[in-house]
Write an enzyme that holds these catalytic residues in place. Structure first.
Site, PDB file in Angstrom:
ATOM      1  N   HIS A 122       0.950  -1.253  -0.326  1.00 43.15           N
ATOM      2  CA  HIS A 122      -0.042  -0.191  -0.086  1.00 43.15           C
ATOM      3  C   HIS A 122       1.524   1.477   0.273  1.00 43.15           C
ATOM      4  O   HIS A 122       1.893   1.309   0.474  1.00 43.15           O
ATOM      5  CB  HIS A 122      -0.809  -0.651   1.447  1.00 43.15           C
ATOM      6  CG  HIS A 122      -1.503   0.743   1.440  1.00 43.15           C
ATOM      7  ND1 HIS A 122      -1.826   2.169   1.412  1.00 43.15           N
ATOM      8  CD2 HIS A 122      -3.076   0.824   1.091  1.00 43.15           C
ATOM      9  CE1 HIS A 122      -2.765   2.560   1.590  1.00 43.15           C
ATOM     10  NE2 HIS A 122      -3.959   2.109   1.448  1.00 43.15           N
ATOM     11  N   ASP A 199       3.264  -4.815   7.807  1.00 45.94           N
ATOM     12  CA  ASP A 199       1.410  -4.044   7.855  1.00 45.94           C
ATOM     13  C   ASP A 199       0.383  -4.813   7.948  1.00 45.94           C
ATOM     14  O   ASP A 199      -0.160  -5.529   7.129  1.00 45.94           O
ATOM     15  CB  ASP A 199       1.288  -2.977   6.360  1.00 45.94           C
ATOM     16  CG  ASP A 199       0.417  -2.481   6.006  1.00 45.94           C
ATOM     17  OD1 ASP A 199      -0.572  -2.957   6.831  1.00 45.94           O
ATOM     18  OD2 ASP A 199       0.423  -1.799   5.049  1.00 45.94           O
ATOM     19  N   GLN A 202      -5.160  -5.293   6.669  1.00 40.84           N
ATOM     20  CA  GLN A 202      -5.757  -6.452   6.596  1.00 40.84           C
ATOM     21  C   GLN A 202      -5.215  -7.448   6.849  1.00 40.84           C
ATOM     22  O   GLN A 202      -6.218  -8.595   6.232  1.00 40.84           O
ATOM     23  CB  GLN A 202      -4.554  -6.460   4.322  1.00 40.84           C
ATOM     24  CG  GLN A 202      -5.606  -5.143   3.519  1.00 40.84           C
ATOM     25  CD  GLN A 202      -7.138  -4.846   4.273  1.00 40.84           C
ATOM     26  OE1 GLN A 202      -8.052  -5.510   4.212  1.00 40.84           O
ATOM     27  NE2 GLN A 202      -6.858  -3.297   3.761  1.00 40.84           N
ATOM     28  N   LYS A 225     -10.657  -0.569  10.578  1.00 43.09           N
ATOM     29  CA  LYS A 225     -11.159  -2.346   9.075  1.00 43.09           C
ATOM     30  C   LYS A 225     -11.374  -3.183   9.957  1.00 43.09           C
ATOM     31  O   LYS A 225     -11.410  -4.413   9.874  1.00 43.09           O
ATOM     32  CB  LYS A 225      -9.892  -2.367   8.722  1.00 43.09           C
ATOM     33  CG  LYS A 225      -9.243  -1.169   7.699  1.00 43.09           C
ATOM     34  CD  LYS A 225      -7.880  -1.839   6.609  1.00 43.09           C
ATOM     35  CE  LYS A 225      -7.230  -0.433   6.006  1.00 43.09           C
ATOM     36  NZ  LYS A 225      -7.971   0.270   4.546  1.00 43.09           N
ATOM     37  N   CYS A 363      -4.849   2.287  -3.923  1.00 40.19           N
ATOM     38  CA  CYS A 363      -3.442   3.426  -2.844  1.00 40.19           C
ATOM     39  C   CYS A 363      -2.139   1.845  -3.421  1.00 40.19           C
ATOM     40  O   CYS A 363      -0.996   1.631  -2.006  1.00 40.19           O
ATOM     41  CB  CYS A 363      -3.741   3.141  -1.135  1.00 40.19           C
ATOM     42  SG  CYS A 363      -4.819   4.529  -1.455  1.00 40.19           S
TER      43      CYS A 363
HETATM   44  N1  PMP Z   1      -1.920  -0.483   4.696  1.00 41.45           N
HETATM   45  C1  PMP Z   1      -3.010  -1.886   3.779  1.00 41.45           C
HETATM   46  C2  PMP Z   1      -2.680  -2.546   3.155  1.00 41.45           C
HETATM   47  C3  PMP Z   1      -3.813  -1.143   3.861  1.00 41.45           C
HETATM   48  O1  PMP Z   1      -4.803  -2.000   3.386  1.00 41.45           O
HETATM   49  C4  PMP Z   1      -4.621  -0.227   4.651  1.00 41.45           C
HETATM   50  C5  PMP Z   1      -5.721   1.038   4.540  1.00 41.45           C
HETATM   51  N2  PMP Z   1      -6.529   0.427   3.126  1.00 41.45           N
HETATM   52  C6  PMP Z   1      -3.220   1.106   4.970  1.00 41.45           C
HETATM   53  C7  PMP Z   1      -2.117   0.704   5.147  1.00 41.45           C
HETATM   54  C8  PMP Z   1      -3.506   2.036   4.991  1.00 41.45           C
HETATM   55  O2  PMP Z   1      -4.670   1.737   6.323  1.00 41.45           O
HETATM   56  P1  PMP Z   1      -5.095   3.184   6.932  1.00 41.45           P
HETATM   57  O3  PMP Z   1      -5.814   3.850   6.019  1.00 41.45           O
HETATM   58  O4  PMP Z   1      -5.748   2.815   7.851  1.00 41.45           O
HETATM   59  O5  PMP Z   1      -3.972   4.322   7.592  1.00 41.45           O
END
Ligand code: PMP
Length: 404
Positions: A122, A199, A202, A225, A363
């Site tokens: 991401h 990270d 997910q 999430k 993203c």
């Molecule tokens: N890493 C991953 C794999 C994600 O899916 C996301 C959210 N789409 C994020 C980081 C960022 O999370 P947040 O926007 O809650 O900070």
């Protein structure tokens, strides 16, 4: 077996309509819906407890502090950290990743040093390192993947040099659903004496995470999430590492004493928590953890694995569909394109049928470049989704496809 009807009743939003159609919410990788138990706990705290935490001598402040610190203990238990000193509250995964990138680089990286990330990250696990690259001249090396969407571990091993200082990888891809072999990635990094940041945005919503068994050095995730409130997240770090990192931000709450001559920082975890924390959100997160713990993480995992398998099977029926991410270790996310229908058109028309999916690059633009596409349509599942909803999605996709 989950009692889906009872569970769905806990989420009032799921029974609303959009465009006079029943809502089919399949955008859970972006954010999950919140059960009553979480929303009511938040409302109740604002109505009955609200006061700033930690330094207050009065009753309400102590009660709010207790809720806030109990939440930290719940999070500790949820990911099996050794101690609450290792649980830092942040605004979300993004802030947790930025914190590590910034503090780790400040202390441990020089010009020419290297961080290893993967091609399926991401942006929040790419851009913070690029900011450091611009500031300090570090460089970023990238683990490639196969066409099925699996990281190539033999190539990963070859990326290590004497300049490698940290590895930062996603546990589960938010586009492909691939569950990466983080234990193996960590073992290899540790053989080179290199720490690993995972990270977990997910993974935490979908299966049990044990940071000690995984042996990661840092682990980041978001409350929103996993059925919790927005604006709250967690950074786990091994105490030994956190002790050695400098603070990320300065301000109240993170100091023991301040004078113009010398400031002494607070002990962990407060050293990394400058300013008034979102103590209501931490309580909400604790209630989300209670909620999923009562259902059982293993039950959630089983249900979502079944949904994912069913979705892969049903969507494969659609003529001209391309599904991205075909690892057998795949979790709750199905990304696809049909023929030459633009992802945005597909998403917009599915929306008109009441089906909420996400479209675009999610993203993860470097991953889109690797796949040779601009974006995908993404359906992502949570504990309250059903096979019937996947049927509605499949029929919806077929209907939209016929329009082109
Ligand atoms: N890493 C991953 C794999 C994600 O899916 C996301 C959210 N789409 C994020 C980081 C960022 O999370 P947040 O926007 O809650 O900070």
């Amino acid at each position: 077996m989950l009692d889906i009807n009872t569970i769905r009743n806990d989420f009032p939003i799921l029974s609303r309509t959009v465009y006079d159609r029943s809502l089919v919410y399949l955008d859970n990788a972006a954010t999950t819906q919140k059960p009553r138990q979480v929303v009511e706990a938040i409302t109740d705290e604002y109505y009955n407890v609200n006061a700033n935490v930690h330094r207050g001598v009065h009753y309400l402040s102590q009660q709010a502090t207790d809720l806030h610190e109990e939440a930290r203990e719940k999070v500790r238990k949820f990911i099996n950290a050794k101690s609450t000193s290792e649980i830092i509250f942040t605004r979300g995964t993004t802030e947790s990743l930025n914190l590590v990138a910034s503090s780790f680089c400040d202390e441990f990286m020089q010009e020419g040093d290297e961080v290893i990330v993967s091609v399926m990250e991401h942006h929040s696990n790419i851009v913070p390192w690029q900011l450091q690259a611009a500031k300090k001249g570090i460089s970023i090396r990238v683990i490639p993947m196969t066409d099925e969407g699996e990281l190539m571990l033999d190539e990963y091993e070859k990326l290590f040099t004497e300049r490698t200082k940290i590895v930062s990888v996603t546990h589960v891809s938010n586009v492909l659903g691939t569950v990466n072999p983080v234990e193996e990635i960590i073992r290899i990094a540790h053989e080179h004496g290199v720490p690993v940041l995972v990270d977990g945005a997910q993974s935490t919503p979908h299966f049990a995470v044990d940071v000690q068994a995984m042996d990661c050095d840092f682990f980041a995730f978001s409350g929103h999430k996993m059925y919790g409130p927005t604006g709250i997240g967690v950074l786990y770090g091994k105490e030994d590492w956190l002790d050695r990192l400098p603070p990320y931000q300065g301000g109240g709450e993170m100091i023991e004493s301040v004078s113009f001559e010398k400031t002494v920082f607070e002990r962990l975890p407060f050293k990394f928590e400058a300013g008034t924390p979102d103590y209501v959100a931490t309580h909400g997160l604790a209630k989300a953890i209670d909620y999923i713990s009562a259902i059982g993480m293993d039950n959630i995992q089983r249900h979502e694995e079944e949904l994912t398998k069913y979705a892969m099977q049903r969507l494969s029926e659609v003529e001209g569909i391309r599904i991205f991410g075909r690892s057998p270790r795949k979790d709750a996310v199905v990304s696809f394109l049909v023929g030459d229908i633009h992802h945005l058109d597909m998403g917009t028309l599915l929306d008109r049928l009441g089906i909420a999916v996400r479209t675009g690059h999610h993203c993860a633009q470097p991953l889109m470049i690797r796949l040779g596409i601009q974006g995908t349509v993404r359906a992502s599942f949570a504990l309250y989704n059903t096979k019937e909803e996947i049927d509605v999605l499949t029929e919806g996709i077929k209907r939209v496809s016929r329009m082109f």
